[in-house]
Design a protein around this motif. Structure first.
Motif, mmCIF file in Angstrom:
data_model
loop_
_atom_site.group_PDB
_atom_site.id
_atom_site.type_symbol
_atom_site.label_atom_id
_atom_site.label_comp_id
_atom_site.label_asym_id
_atom_site.label_seq_id
_atom_site.Cartn_x
_atom_site.Cartn_y
_atom_site.Cartn_z
ATOM 1 N N VAL A 54 93.309 -26.129 70.337
ATOM 2 C CA VAL A 54 91.950 -26.623 69.808
ATOM 3 C C VAL A 54 92.003 -28.072 70.330
ATOM 4 O O VAL A 54 92.760 -28.589 69.917
ATOM 5 C CB VAL A 54 91.975 -26.228 68.245
ATOM 6 C CG1 VAL A 54 90.781 -26.660 67.664
ATOM 7 C CG2 VAL A 54 92.114 -24.748 68.024
ATOM 8 N N ASN A 104 89.887 -31.096 68.449
ATOM 9 C CA ASN A 104 88.714 -31.582 67.611
ATOM 10 C C ASN A 104 88.348 -32.996 67.843
ATOM 11 O O ASN A 104 89.233 -33.812 67.718
ATOM 12 C CB ASN A 104 89.393 -31.262 66.122
ATOM 13 C CG ASN A 104 88.620 -31.650 65.014
ATOM 14 O OD1 ASN A 104 87.349 -31.821 65.147
ATOM 15 N ND2 ASN A 104 89.279 -31.887 63.787
ATOM 16 N N THR A 147 91.211 -30.067 61.620
ATOM 17 C CA THR A 147 92.612 -30.252 62.487
ATOM 18 C C THR A 147 93.640 -29.288 61.496
ATOM 19 O O THR A 147 94.350 -28.438 62.161
ATOM 20 C CB THR A 147 92.910 -31.692 62.609
ATOM 21 O OG1 THR A 147 92.009 -32.118 63.461
ATOM 22 C CG2 THR A 147 94.229 -31.331 63.225
ATOM 23 N N VAL A 157 96.980 -28.259 68.074
ATOM 24 C CA VAL A 157 95.457 -29.144 67.885
ATOM 25 C C VAL A 157 95.678 -30.184 68.615
ATOM 26 O O VAL A 157 96.826 -31.139 68.382
ATOM 27 C CB VAL A 157 95.169 -29.098 66.623
ATOM 28 C CG1 VAL A 157 93.914 -29.679 66.428
ATOM 29 C CG2 VAL A 157 95.152 -27.634 65.962
ATOM 30 N N HIS A 168 93.670 -33.958 67.902
ATOM 31 C CA HIS A 168 92.862 -34.657 66.911
ATOM 32 C C HIS A 168 92.349 -35.987 67.425
ATOM 33 O O HIS A 168 93.324 -36.747 67.660
ATOM 34 C CB HIS A 168 93.383 -34.524 65.704
ATOM 35 C CG HIS A 168 92.469 -35.712 64.416
ATOM 36 N ND1 HIS A 168 91.855 -34.676 63.735
ATOM 37 C CD2 HIS A 168 92.549 -36.729 64.542
ATOM 38 C CE1 HIS A 168 91.148 -35.639 63.006
ATOM 39 N NE2 HIS A 168 91.377 -36.885 63.347
#
Length: 329
Positions: free
Chosen positions: A158, A160, A169, A179, A181
């Motif tokens: 992911v 973000n 996050t 993730v 961030h």
């Protein structure tokens, strides 16, 4: 064939226990953040504030037909609005200041028990607290998708962008995602690290990046990085970590195109949140439809809000647009 678009009127973050929107009216909202009550201005609150009656036990009862006077039994008093710990006063010159009735800690914590997350709350000089509680309804949604799609040998990745203090996050990481961030402000990235640690995610696979989002995405594209899901909350205006100017109308589509090139072969979702009047749910849906044409899936766009405890209203807090793959729903 155009991507199907669903347009629910509103989605509501109604699973909070540590946060409550107690009441709102006359441009203000009264909120309970854990043990403390804060009153903050909100431009969406155009309806009047209603007072709440309180019985004064030692006051005499007025004679029949006599008008009530201050302090007399039956007088209408704004008791709900009197019990606050911090009040943010907006200035006519811009900005504002906090007034505190008692000494509050510099920061404190609240939990979102539905996902077992804990966040640091701190009243900032620009009225915010470091958390947008209405976004919990989006955390719930994408957490379900991440858990359903993830595999032990290939966790969901992911990205973000404009990640702020990292609530999304943390939610994605808690669901099992890797993730990245990104936020231009180093202080926000540090705050995200703190939230991750508070949520038991200090060792989670999170990359913390303080950088201009558009520049970072361009570099990721050159590196050949790919992500299964992208979350973003683009501001109207902003500055990158090196002073780069961001203007929504000039830069958003370019950013979206760069992000499209980062999507994996089997993307899971693409979520856009916005708090600017320059974007409507229909505009966001149109952007996603254009961006992801030919990928199938479905698009949902609408408002996100919070329930008002006092009278059952819903306070609209922003808009969202979601593209999601049907194959992994």
């Amino acid at each position: 064939m155009a991507t199907p678009v669903q347009r629910p009127a509103l989605i509501v973050a109604d699973r909070w226990r540590d946060y409550r929107l107690m009441d709102c009216g006359s441009g203000l909202k009264q909120e309970r953040w854990g043990p403390y009550t804060l009153v903050r201005p909100d431009p969406q609150v155009l309806w009047p504030r209603h007072e709440v009656g309180r019985v004064v036990p030692d006051a005499p009862v007025p004679p029949a037909g006599a008008p009530a006077s201050p302090g007399v039994l039956g007088t209408t008093r704004a008791t709900l609005w009197e019990d606050w710990d911090g009040f943010y006063h907006r200035s006519d010159q811009g900005g504002g200041r906090w007034e505190f009735r008692r000494e509050l800690p510099e920061h404190w914590e609240i939990s979102y028990e539905a996902l077992k997350l804990t966040f640091k709350i701190r009243p900032t000089s620009f009225k915010h607290t470091g958390l947008f509680p209405e976004q919990a309804v989006n955390w719930d949604w994408f957490s379900r998708k991440i858990r359903a799609a993830g595999a032990p040998d290939r966790p969901v990745s992911v990205l973000n962008l404009f990640g702020y203090t990292g609530a999304a996050t943390c939610a994605a990481a808690a669901a099992g995602a890797e993730v990245c961030h990104v936020d231009a402000a180093e202080g926000m990235v540090r705050w995200c690290r703190e939230n991750a640690a508070l949520s038991g995610l200090a060792a989670a696979p999170i990359r913390y990046i303080a950088d201009d989002c558009l520049k970072f995405v361009r570099r990721e594209r050159k590196r050949g990085r790919r992500y299964d899901a992208i979350i973003m909350d683009p501001p109207t205006y902003g500055r990158g970590s090196s002073g780069e100017m961001w203007r929504l109308e000039d830069s958003l589509w370019e950013l979206l195109e760069e992000c499209r090139a980062l999507l994996s072969d089997r993307p899971l979702f693409f979520l856009i949140n916005a708090y600017t009047a320059r974007l409507s749910p229909t505009v966001v849906a149109n952007l996603l439809a254009e961006l992801l044409a030919g990928r199938g899936g479905t698009i949902t766009a609408g408002e996100v809000g919070l329930p008002v405890e006092h009278d059952g209203k819903v306070l609209p807090c922003g808009i969202y647009g979601r593209w999601e793959s049907l194959a992994q729903s």
